[in-house]
Design a protein around this motif. Structure first.
Motif, PDB file in Angstrom:
ATOM      1  N   PHE A  60       8.672  27.851  17.179  1.00 37.47           N
ATOM      2  CA  PHE A  60       7.735  26.892  17.767  1.00 37.47           C
ATOM      3  C   PHE A  60       6.315  27.075  17.235  1.00 37.47           C
ATOM      4  CE2 PHE A  60       4.892  25.387  21.191  1.00 37.47           C
ATOM      5  CZ  PHE A  60       5.250  24.053  21.150  1.00 37.47           C
ATOM      6  N   ARG A  61       5.935  28.279  16.914  1.00 38.63           N
ATOM      7  CA  ARG A  61       4.579  28.529  16.419  1.00 38.63           C
ATOM      8  C   ARG A  61       4.333  27.836  15.071  1.00 38.63           C
ATOM      9  NH1 ARG A  61       7.428  33.127  16.186  1.00 38.63           N
ATOM     10  NH2 ARG A  61       7.902  33.970  14.139  1.00 38.63           N
ATOM     11  N   ASN A  62       5.408  27.449  14.371  1.00 34.74           N
ATOM     12  CA  ASN A  62       5.292  26.791  13.065  1.00 34.74           C
ATOM     13  C   ASN A  62       5.381  25.263  13.150  1.00 34.74           C
ATOM     14  OD1 ASN A  62       5.244  29.339  11.802  1.00 34.74           O
ATOM     15  ND2 ASN A  62       7.463  29.428  11.862  1.00 34.74           N
ATOM     16  N   VAL A  63       5.484  24.735  14.365  1.00 36.20           N
ATOM     17  CA  VAL A  63       5.711  23.299  14.558  1.00 36.20           C
ATOM     18  C   VAL A  63       4.387  22.570  14.755  1.00 36.20           C
ATOM     19  CG1 VAL A  63       6.691  21.586  16.143  1.00 36.20           C
ATOM     20  CG2 VAL A  63       8.005  23.613  15.525  1.00 36.20           C
ATOM     21  N   GLN A  64       4.282  21.408  14.137  1.00 31.73           N
ATOM     22  CA  GLN A  64       3.179  20.496  14.411  1.00 31.73           C
ATOM     23  C   GLN A  64       3.790  19.155  14.779  1.00 31.73           C
ATOM     24  OE1 GLN A  64       0.575  20.409  10.992  1.00 31.73           O
ATOM     25  NE2 GLN A  64      -0.734  21.945  11.939  1.00 31.73           N
ATOM     26  N   CYS A  65       3.458  18.654  15.956  1.00 30.20           N
ATOM     27  CA  CYS A  65       3.959  17.355  16.411  1.00 30.20           C
ATOM     28  C   CYS A  65       2.893  16.304  16.164  1.00 30.20           C
ATOM     29  CB  CYS A  65       4.307  17.399  17.892  1.00 30.20           C
ATOM     30  SG  CYS A  65       5.737  18.410  18.264  1.00 30.20           S
ATOM     31  N   LEU A  66       3.335  15.149  15.736  1.00 25.87           N
ATOM     32  CA  LEU A  66       2.445  14.017  15.517  1.00 25.87           C
ATOM     33  C   LEU A  66       2.799  12.914  16.497  1.00 25.87           C
ATOM     34  CD1 LEU A  66       2.601  13.921  11.618  1.00 25.87           C
ATOM     35  CD2 LEU A  66       0.849  14.981  13.040  1.00 25.87           C
ATOM     36  N   GLU A  67       1.775  12.257  17.019  1.00 25.56           N
ATOM     37  CA  GLU A  67       1.986  11.122  17.917  1.00 25.56           C
ATOM     38  C   GLU A  67       1.653   9.846  17.165  1.00 25.56           C
ATOM     39  OE1 GLU A  67       0.622   9.394  22.258  1.00 25.56           O
ATOM     40  OE2 GLU A  67      -0.595  10.937  21.306  1.00 25.56           O
ATOM     41  N   PHE A  68       2.566   8.897  17.218  1.00 25.82           N
ATOM     42  CA  PHE A  68       2.374   7.597  16.577  1.00 25.82           C
ATOM     43  C   PHE A  68       2.056   6.573  17.647  1.00 25.82           C
ATOM     44  CE2 PHE A  68       4.343   3.551  15.134  1.00 25.82           C
ATOM     45  CZ  PHE A  68       3.447   3.287  14.106  1.00 25.82           C
ATOM     46  N   ILE A  69       0.934   5.883  17.484  1.00 25.52           N
ATOM     47  CA  ILE A  69       0.531   4.829  18.413  1.00 25.52           C
ATOM     48  C   ILE A  69       0.627   3.504  17.660  1.00 25.52           C
ATOM     49  CG2 ILE A  69      -1.314   3.917  19.871  1.00 25.52           C
ATOM     50  CD1 ILE A  69      -2.372   6.856  19.959  1.00 25.52           C
ATOM     51  N   PRO A  70       1.675   2.706  17.944  1.00 29.40           N
ATOM     52  CA  PRO A  70       1.848   1.452  17.213  1.00 29.40           C
ATOM     53  C   PRO A  70       0.766   0.443  17.563  1.00 29.40           C
ATOM     54  CG  PRO A  70       3.592   1.730  18.847  1.00 29.40           C
ATOM     55  CD  PRO A  70       2.747   2.950  18.902  1.00 29.40           C
ATOM     56  N   GLU A  71       0.288  -0.237  16.534  1.00 36.91           N
ATOM     57  CA  GLU A  71      -0.689  -1.300  16.711  1.00 36.91           C
ATOM     58  C   GLU A  71      -0.101  -2.672  16.371  1.00 36.91           C
ATOM     59  OE1 GLU A  71      -3.958  -0.061  14.282  1.00 36.91           O
ATOM     60  OE2 GLU A  71      -4.608   1.446  15.740  1.00 36.91           O
ATOM     61  N   HIS A  72       0.898  -2.677  15.515  1.00 37.38           N
ATOM     62  CA  HIS A  72       1.541  -3.932  15.112  1.00 37.38           C
ATOM     63  C   HIS A  72       2.955  -3.620  14.661  1.00 37.38           C
ATOM     64  CE1 HIS A  72       2.087  -7.908  13.402  1.00 37.38           C
ATOM     65  NE2 HIS A  72       2.497  -7.351  12.300  1.00 37.38           N
ATOM     66  N   MET A  73       3.891  -4.469  15.070  1.00 39.17           N
ATOM     67  CA  MET A  73       5.280  -4.322  14.644  1.00 39.17           C
ATOM     68  C   MET A  73       5.786  -5.654  14.119  1.00 39.17           C
ATOM     69  SD  MET A  73       6.857  -1.961  17.683  1.00 39.17           S
ATOM     70  CE  MET A  73       8.509  -2.128  17.100  1.00 39.17           C
ATOM     71  N   THR A  74       6.610  -5.587  13.107  1.00 42.44           N
ATOM     72  CA  THR A  74       7.224  -6.777  12.565  1.00 42.44           C
ATOM     73  C   THR A  74       8.678  -6.448  12.225  1.00 42.44           C
ATOM     74  OG1 THR A  74       7.060  -8.518  10.877  1.00 42.44           O
ATOM     75  CG2 THR A  74       6.497  -6.290  10.191  1.00 42.44           C
ATOM     76  N   GLY A  75       9.513  -7.426  12.212  1.00 44.55           N
ATOM     77  CA  GLY A  75      10.914  -7.177  11.923  1.00 44.55           C
ATOM     78  C   GLY A  75      11.620  -8.433  11.485  1.00 44.55           C
ATOM     79  N   LYS A  76      12.852  -8.234  11.051  1.00 41.58           N
ATOM     80  CA  LYS A  76      13.637  -9.397  10.634  1.00 41.58           C
ATOM     81  C   LYS A  76      15.127  -9.087  10.785  1.00 41.58           C
ATOM     82  CE  LYS A  76      13.832  -8.276   5.728  1.00 41.58           C
ATOM     83  NZ  LYS A  76      13.561  -8.769   4.387  1.00 41.58           N
ATOM     84  N   LEU A  77      15.879 -10.133  10.870  1.00 46.48           N
ATOM     85  CA  LEU A  77      17.331 -10.054  10.873  1.00 46.48           C
ATOM     86  C   LEU A  77      17.818 -10.979   9.774  1.00 46.48           C
ATOM     87  CD1 LEU A  77      20.149  -9.364  12.013  1.00 46.48           C
ATOM     88  CD2 LEU A  77      19.849 -11.243  13.608  1.00 46.48           C
ATOM     89  N   VAL A  78      18.551 -10.423   8.823  1.00 43.27           N
ATOM     90  CA  VAL A  78      19.125 -11.220   7.742  1.00 43.27           C
ATOM     91  C   VAL A  78      20.616 -11.278   7.970  1.00 43.27           C
ATOM     92  CG1 VAL A  78      19.499 -11.373   5.261  1.00 43.27           C
ATOM     93  CG2 VAL A  78      17.328 -10.496   6.134  1.00 43.27           C
ATOM     94  N   ASN A  79      21.141 -12.482   8.099  1.00 42.77           N
ATOM     95  CA  ASN A  79      22.569 -12.688   8.324  1.00 42.77           C
ATOM     96  C   ASN A  79      23.051 -13.590   7.188  1.00 42.77           C
ATOM     97  OD1 ASN A  79      25.130 -13.209   9.161  1.00 42.77           O
ATOM     98  ND2 ASN A  79      24.585 -13.781  11.231  1.00 42.77           N
ATOM     99  N   GLU A  80      23.750 -12.989   6.235  1.00 43.94           N
ATOM    100  CA  GLU A  80      24.201 -13.726   5.058  1.00 43.94           C
ATOM    101  C   GLU A  80      25.641 -14.204   5.179  1.00 43.94           C
ATOM    102  OE1 GLU A  80      23.456 -11.449   1.561  1.00 43.94           O
ATOM    103  OE2 GLU A  80      21.298 -11.544   1.810  1.00 43.94           O
ATOM    104  N   SER A  81      26.049 -14.601   6.357  1.00 47.05           N
ATOM    105  CA  SER A  81      27.418 -15.093   6.478  1.00 47.05           C
ATOM    106  C   SER A  81      27.450 -16.598   6.562  1.00 47.05           C
ATOM    107  CB  SER A  81      28.088 -14.508   7.717  1.00 47.05           C
ATOM    108  OG  SER A  81      27.379 -14.842   8.880  1.00 47.05           O
TER     109      SER A  81
END
Length: 81
Positions: A60-81
């Protein structure tokens, strides 16, 4: 970034789901919060409490944790059927 690829062999459809998040990252300096994060993350992979205690004691003494605070999210769904 989350990425999932699903190939349906019956009709060769390609389905892709992706999410990209933009935001800020900072170092978690509170040791109690970092310990909780590490414990919860370990519990996703194993329920062995002895393993968790051993790893915390040894590494544990060797661990560094990072916190991510999202400001913007984007996504997509590709359906090629």
């Amino acid at each position: 970034m989350v990425f999932q690829l699903t190939i349906i062999i019956a009709n060769w459809a390609l389905n892709i789901t992706s999410v990209i998040a933009f935001g800020r990252i900072h170092l978690v300096e509170d040791e109690a919060v970092a310990l909780k994060i590490c414990s919860e993350l370990t519990k996703k992979f194993t329920n062995d409490d002895e393993y968790l205690k051993k790893e915390i004691q040894n590494s544990f003494r060797n661990v560094q944790c990072l916190e991510f605070i999202p400001e913007h999210m984007t996504g997509k769904l590709v359906n090629e059927s």
